[in-house]
Design a protein around this motif. Structure first.
Motif, PDB file in Angstrom:
ATOM      1  N   LYS A 187      66.874  61.433  65.571  1.00  0.00           N
ATOM      2  CA  LYS A 187      66.107  62.459  64.864  1.00  0.00           C
ATOM      3  C   LYS A 187      64.592  62.345  64.962  1.00  0.00           C
ATOM      4  O   LYS A 187      63.892  63.296  64.597  1.00  0.00           O
ATOM      5  CB  LYS A 187      66.477  62.415  63.369  1.00  0.00           C
ATOM      6  N   ALA A 188      64.080  61.184  65.384  1.00  0.00           N
ATOM      7  CA  ALA A 188      62.624  61.017  65.367  1.00  0.00           C
ATOM      8  C   ALA A 188      62.018  61.695  66.589  1.00  0.00           C
ATOM      9  O   ALA A 188      61.682  61.064  67.584  1.00  0.00           O
ATOM     10  CB  ALA A 188      62.251  59.539  65.321  1.00  0.00           C
ATOM     11  N   THR A 189      61.892  62.997  66.498  1.00  0.00           N
ATOM     12  CA  THR A 189      61.419  63.773  67.643  1.00  0.00           C
ATOM     13  C   THR A 189      59.913  63.633  67.831  1.00  0.00           C
ATOM     14  O   THR A 189      59.397  63.852  68.910  1.00  0.00           O
ATOM     15  CB  THR A 189      61.741  65.257  67.436  1.00  0.00           C
ATOM     16  N   ARG A 190      59.224  63.260  66.764  1.00  0.00           N
ATOM     17  CA  ARG A 190      57.771  63.192  66.876  1.00  0.00           C
ATOM     18  C   ARG A 190      57.303  61.770  67.189  1.00  0.00           C
ATOM     19  O   ARG A 190      56.740  61.524  68.237  1.00  0.00           O
ATOM     20  CB  ARG A 190      57.147  63.703  65.575  1.00  0.00           C
ATOM     21  N   PHE A 191      57.533  60.862  66.271  1.00  0.00           N
ATOM     22  CA  PHE A 191      57.197  59.457  66.528  1.00  0.00           C
ATOM     23  C   PHE A 191      58.356  58.583  66.082  1.00  0.00           C
ATOM     24  O   PHE A 191      58.887  58.786  64.990  1.00  0.00           O
ATOM     25  CB  PHE A 191      55.948  59.016  65.749  1.00  0.00           C
ATOM     26  N   ASN A 192      58.689  57.606  66.890  1.00  0.00           N
ATOM     27  CA  ASN A 192      59.699  56.647  66.479  1.00  0.00           C
ATOM     28  C   ASN A 192      59.042  55.277  66.360  1.00  0.00           C
ATOM     29  O   ASN A 192      58.806  54.598  67.355  1.00  0.00           O
ATOM     30  CB  ASN A 192      60.854  56.607  67.481  1.00  0.00           C
ATOM     31  N   ALA A 193      58.765  54.885  65.117  1.00  0.00           N
ATOM     32  CA  ALA A 193      58.091  53.602  64.872  1.00  0.00           C
ATOM     33  C   ALA A 193      59.064  52.602  64.267  1.00  0.00           C
ATOM     34  O   ALA A 193      58.711  51.775  63.441  1.00  0.00           O
ATOM     35  CB  ALA A 193      56.888  53.807  63.954  1.00  0.00           C
ATOM     36  N   THR A 194      60.329  52.703  64.702  1.00  0.00           N
ATOM     37  CA  THR A 194      61.344  51.788  64.171  1.00  0.00           C
ATOM     38  C   THR A 194      61.629  50.634  65.121  1.00  0.00           C
ATOM     39  O   THR A 194      62.208  49.631  64.717  1.00  0.00           O
ATOM     40  CB  THR A 194      62.696  52.513  63.965  1.00  0.00           C
ATOM     41  N   ILE A 195      61.256  50.771  66.378  1.00  0.00           N
ATOM     42  CA  ILE A 195      61.791  49.909  67.426  1.00  0.00           C
ATOM     43  C   ILE A 195      61.062  48.575  67.516  1.00  0.00           C
ATOM     44  O   ILE A 195      59.842  48.541  67.629  1.00  0.00           O
ATOM     45  CB  ILE A 195      61.707  50.631  68.791  1.00  0.00           C
ATOM     46  N   GLY A 196      61.813  47.493  67.480  1.00  0.00           N
ATOM     47  CA  GLY A 196      61.224  46.159  67.588  1.00  0.00           C
ATOM     48  C   GLY A 196      61.028  45.754  69.029  1.00  0.00           C
ATOM     49  O   GLY A 196      61.341  44.636  69.431  1.00  0.00           O
ATOM     50  N   GLU A 197      60.537  46.669  69.814  1.00  0.00           N
ATOM     51  CA  GLU A 197      60.223  46.399  71.213  1.00  0.00           C
ATOM     52  C   GLU A 197      58.850  47.001  71.462  1.00  0.00           C
ATOM     53  O   GLU A 197      58.410  47.863  70.717  1.00  0.00           O
ATOM     54  CB  GLU A 197      61.237  47.093  72.141  1.00  0.00           C
ATOM     55  N   ALA A 198      58.195  46.556  72.523  1.00  0.00           N
ATOM     56  CA  ALA A 198      56.896  47.147  72.849  1.00  0.00           C
ATOM     57  C   ALA A 198      57.104  48.261  73.866  1.00  0.00           C
ATOM     58  O   ALA A 198      57.800  48.079  74.866  1.00  0.00           O
ATOM     59  CB  ALA A 198      55.953  46.082  73.393  1.00  0.00           C
ATOM     60  N   ARG A 199      56.511  49.404  73.571  1.00  0.00           N
ATOM     61  CA  ARG A 199      56.654  50.550  74.462  1.00  0.00           C
ATOM     62  C   ARG A 199      55.284  51.159  74.734  1.00  0.00           C
ATOM     63  O   ARG A 199      54.355  51.039  73.941  1.00  0.00           O
ATOM     64  CB  ARG A 199      57.593  51.599  73.839  1.00  0.00           C
ATOM     65  N   GLU A 200      55.189  51.808  75.854  1.00  0.00           N
ATOM     66  CA  GLU A 200      53.923  52.396  76.272  1.00  0.00           C
ATOM     67  C   GLU A 200      54.265  53.689  76.991  1.00  0.00           C
ATOM     68  O   GLU A 200      55.093  53.682  77.912  1.00  0.00           O
ATOM     69  CB  GLU A 200      53.228  51.412  77.237  1.00  0.00           C
ATOM     70  N   LEU A 201      53.674  54.779  76.545  1.00  0.00           N
ATOM     71  CA  LEU A 201      53.917  56.075  77.181  1.00  0.00           C
ATOM     72  C   LEU A 201      55.421  56.329  77.362  1.00  0.00           C
ATOM     73  O   LEU A 201      55.881  56.745  78.420  1.00  0.00           O
ATOM     74  CB  LEU A 201      53.185  56.155  78.528  1.00  0.00           C
ATOM     75  N   HIS A 202      56.174  56.028  76.315  1.00  0.00           N
ATOM     76  CA  HIS A 202      57.608  56.317  76.253  1.00  0.00           C
ATOM     77  C   HIS A 202      58.466  55.486  77.196  1.00  0.00           C
ATOM     78  O   HIS A 202      59.586  55.876  77.531  1.00  0.00           O
ATOM     79  CB  HIS A 202      57.873  57.816  76.473  1.00  0.00           C
ATOM     80  N   HIS A 203      57.934  54.362  77.636  1.00  0.00           N
ATOM     81  CA  HIS A 203      58.739  53.449  78.440  1.00  0.00           C
ATOM     82  C   HIS A 203      58.588  52.022  77.935  1.00  0.00           C
ATOM     83  O   HIS A 203      57.598  51.690  77.292  1.00  0.00           O
ATOM     84  CB  HIS A 203      58.321  53.515  79.916  1.00  0.00           C
ATOM     85  N   CYS A 241      55.609  50.150  69.347  1.00  0.00           N
ATOM     86  CA  CYS A 241      56.215  51.235  70.132  1.00  0.00           C
ATOM     87  C   CYS A 241      55.546  52.585  69.903  1.00  0.00           C
ATOM     88  O   CYS A 241      56.126  53.627  70.205  1.00  0.00           O
ATOM     89  CB  CYS A 241      57.714  51.306  69.866  1.00  0.00           C
ATOM     90  N   VAL A 242      54.319  52.573  69.372  1.00  0.00           N
ATOM     91  CA  VAL A 242      53.573  53.827  69.211  1.00  0.00           C
ATOM     92  C   VAL A 242      52.247  53.675  69.956  1.00  0.00           C
ATOM     93  O   VAL A 242      51.499  52.716  69.725  1.00  0.00           O
ATOM     94  CB  VAL A 242      53.307  54.131  67.719  1.00  0.00           C
ATOM     95  N   ASP A 243      51.987  54.604  70.846  1.00  0.00           N
ATOM     96  CA  ASP A 243      50.757  54.504  71.634  1.00  0.00           C
ATOM     97  C   ASP A 243      49.527  54.663  70.747  1.00  0.00           C
ATOM     98  O   ASP A 243      49.552  55.365  69.729  1.00  0.00           O
ATOM     99  CB  ASP A 243      50.768  55.575  72.737  1.00  0.00           C
ATOM    100  N   GLU A 244      48.450  54.018  71.168  1.00  0.00           N
ATOM    101  CA  GLU A 244      47.215  54.026  70.383  1.00  0.00           C
ATOM    102  C   GLU A 244      46.780  55.451  70.059  1.00  0.00           C
ATOM    103  O   GLU A 244      46.392  55.754  68.929  1.00  0.00           O
ATOM    104  CB  GLU A 244      46.111  53.299  71.177  1.00  0.00           C
TER     105      GLU A 244
END
Lengths: 441, 441
Positions: free
Chosen positions: A53-69, B418-421
């Motif tokens: 459901k988090a179509t806008r921002f997903n700040a739940t993930i315990g991983e590092a992501r950059e530009l959706h990867h 997991c959220v870009d700056e």
């Protein structure tokens, strides 16, 4: 201070309730730990919700992501070819990737046609087959529970079930006097112990260490014995099928399916558990991809709860199984050449098996050992006529540069899986020479 | 029928004897299971011997090989670039690849210069850091043992230690009134409970979920408190340092080393255990590569026995950790660009951290929440002033398409990892808008 252990988590209670209604045997054979297990809410379920459901921002993930990867290091990802790092680096779910679980179920059905439409659980991914065994031990073995292994056995079962879970470990005879599966031996064990009300039985075909697999008639015989134990003796049975070496069947007479096909819907008192994986079947030992699949007659309504408890057990042990490995196995299974490549490797092993049977049929070996009936798998075993197997192993290694495994004071395991066909005659010549030298004193 | 569990394997007895002589605290804090564990002979040691000496034929290996190489399927190996399948497909040893263990120890020393020449064990490889935690739980936690976690905590600790091992789980306060580490709180907990004679304490810096790391002075304070517990109160202490997020330190004031540096040789009553891994540090979550490293004052003679017991525990749980993953981490560490790539990723996260601190310093947020002190790691937490955190999370997700985690009825965890700056300002604007809407009713 709260004694977590004393309280039953409401999620566990809910799963127990489902199991009780849908497959009472599962509740009865479940360990105390199994009863307490649940698939935790919190981060896991909240993250799963957000993924949807988090179509806008997903700040739940315990991983590092950059530009959706996934933010992977090039020093790692440069070693992946034609494989998206997003398929390799993120965490897999505790119970395994959904795509792999679905694909493996299809594989199980394809490899075991007589399973037909028998409802079985979705396979839960484990980090190798040992992890499947230890997860099953956590869930279904309490201190003092009776577990019967074949008397030709992979030693690690004792560590997993005996040392780590406190099972009382007994054995049933693998071979009868004619070199077939000892149905009577198994039957006697069950008769003798069924009054305790719960038995855990482990079946391992192809067998490690002897390379024996049952015939269809023997599979039916085992089925009938378990059925009798469940019905006439009213014993709950956990039947674990360790199918690690599945598919490597060399003899025409051998059952080409898993014993699980005979047990998965046999009786409401019998919980059948299939453990298998890519390790041996797909020549991917170090990737650590295994599976647990459940089957119980009339109990399909319990599978989801069982999968959740299993996933919870995995969450509390290793969190999740390696995703890159899962991705590789999934990609391989979807590769157009997969079946042809497996067939090619199988043919190599089958030729070695044929060669070895030809060699060991020569009467000159009779003086030093007898080969155990062998028709499948990676290994064969010989029983030394007189020599102490461990002393023989040490001499063979030190004086002849040949490595084999002594599995008891009489038995020697030889892995044909790792000796080329062209070397087999030499190998057994050297082994014979060493034995004769020792015998001569 | 033999009750495996009732007998102590001679190998276990031998290891126990070494531990008793070399580091008595280890024997005292070891669980009943830990005492029974051993690194099995049989296949493992016989194979290891053969690897050294079987110059002619090695028929010990439970893997398929062809012409002296792993018999991998091209459908799998074609996805490996510049990585020999022989480095990926075979089984790794239960305690991990020797080359990776040595390399990781060097890394630990390089990252923790004040460790100097303090003798610590060789790191044992685990299949991710959770597996390190559960292995430590198996070895050092018995039913009813007292374990203290910070009161801001990763929920899975409860499953690992509480549900699976039956620990009595309590907590110490993470923050004092000034937003620093609550030294007094920790001290009081130890004073209050030291009479039981054994305490297991878990430290997690950077903290999940709040992103707090201690200062050097606080690390010294923790050291002094543990030392007092060990000396004046004669309490045995197992101090677990969960360093999962190690290295992601954004504040100048933060200790840039592990607390383990302060504890590894502190006192013969204190067993310090460092858990770390590639998962977060090397952006390789799904590969499942973690490590367990031990330190105890004067106990270096016990390390090999501890490593063997740990390896035995792993053998009985998952057999071994994924070799491909270990190979990838090792190759990455040896890559000339490794440090530069890590620095680059760190800079991305550090910029996000700085940005978030700038944003959340704006007074307009004070109306709805208060940020917990944050200086490190993947996450930060805010404490909602009035709103129920779970209700807020659900509304934020359903109405605004923004996913966050509620870690309690008051706290919300936001993963800046997991959220870009560029999205951070927006993210918190939306979060504020949602909170204000709820507040307005």
């Amino acid at each position: 201070m709260n004694r977590v252990n004393a309280e039953l988590n409401p999620l566990a209670a809910e799963l127990n309730q489902t199991l009780r209604q849908q497959a009472p045997v599962v509740t009865r054979v479940m360990s105390e730990l199994g009863k307490k297990l649940y698939y935790p809410k919190g981060i896991l379920t909240q993250s799963a919700e957000a993924k949807q459901k988090a179509t806008r921002f997903n700040a739940t993930i315990g991983e590092a992501r950059e530009l959706h990867h996934s933010m992977g290091l090039e020093a790692i990802t440069r070693h992946l070819c034609d494989l998206d790092p997003d398929q390799a680096l993120p965490y897999a779910p505790s119970a395994g990737r959904a795509d792999l679980r679905a694909a493996w179920l299809e594989e199980i059905k394809a490899k075991n046609p007589s399973l037909g439409d028998t409802p079985v659980s979705l396979p839960v991914v484990t980090s190798g087959i040992t992890h499947g065994l230890s997860t099953v031990a956590d869930m279904f073995v309490d201190e003092g529970d009776l577990l019967f292994l074949p008397d030709q056995v992979w030693g690690n079962y004792r560590l997993i079930f005996g040392v780590k879970r406190g099972a009382r470990v007994g054995s049933y005879p693998l071979y009868d006097a004619n070199g077939g599966f000892d149905l009577r031996g198994l039957s006697e064990i069950i008769h003798k112990h069924s009054r305790v009300g719960k038995l855990v039985l482990l079946f391992n075909f192809p067998n490690n260490p002897t390379g024996y697999s049952i015939t269809p008639a023997e599979a039916d015989g085992i089925r009938d014995i378990l059925l009798e134990g469940a019905t006439r003796q009213e014993c709950d049975i956990v039947a674990i099928c360790d199918d690690a070496y599945f598919g490597l069947f060399y003899g025409d007479e051998v059952l080409k399916e898993s014993l699980f096909t005979r047990l998965a819907a046999l009786h409401p008192r019998i919980l059948a558990i299939k453990l298998d994986g890519a390790s041996k079947e797909d020549y991917a030992w170090g990737l650590r991809v295994g599976f647990i699949t459940y089957g119980v007659a009339g109990g399909s309504g319990a599978y989801e709860a069982l999968e959740k408890k299993t996933g919870g057990c995995i969450r509390g042990t290793i969190s999740n199984s390696p995703n890159l490995s899962q991705a590789l196995v999934l990609r391989a299974m979807g590769d157009g050449d997969y079946r042809a490549q497996k067939a090619e490797k199988f043919a190599v092993l089958a030729r070695r098996a044929a060669k070895v049977r030809e060699i060991l049929a020569e009467p000159r070996f009779d003086e030093v050992w007898k080969m155990y009936p062998f028709n499948s798998g990676y290994f064969l075993c010989v029983r030394m006529n007189e020599l102490n197997a461990e002393e023989y192993r040490v001499k063979l290694l030190n004086d002849y540069g040949v490595g084999v495994i002594s599995t008891s004071s009489t038995d020697i395991r030889v892995a044909i899986s790792c000796v080329d066909e062209v070397d087999l005659a030499d190998l057994f010549d050297v082994m014979l020479a060493c034995a004769l030298e020792m015998k001569a004193g």
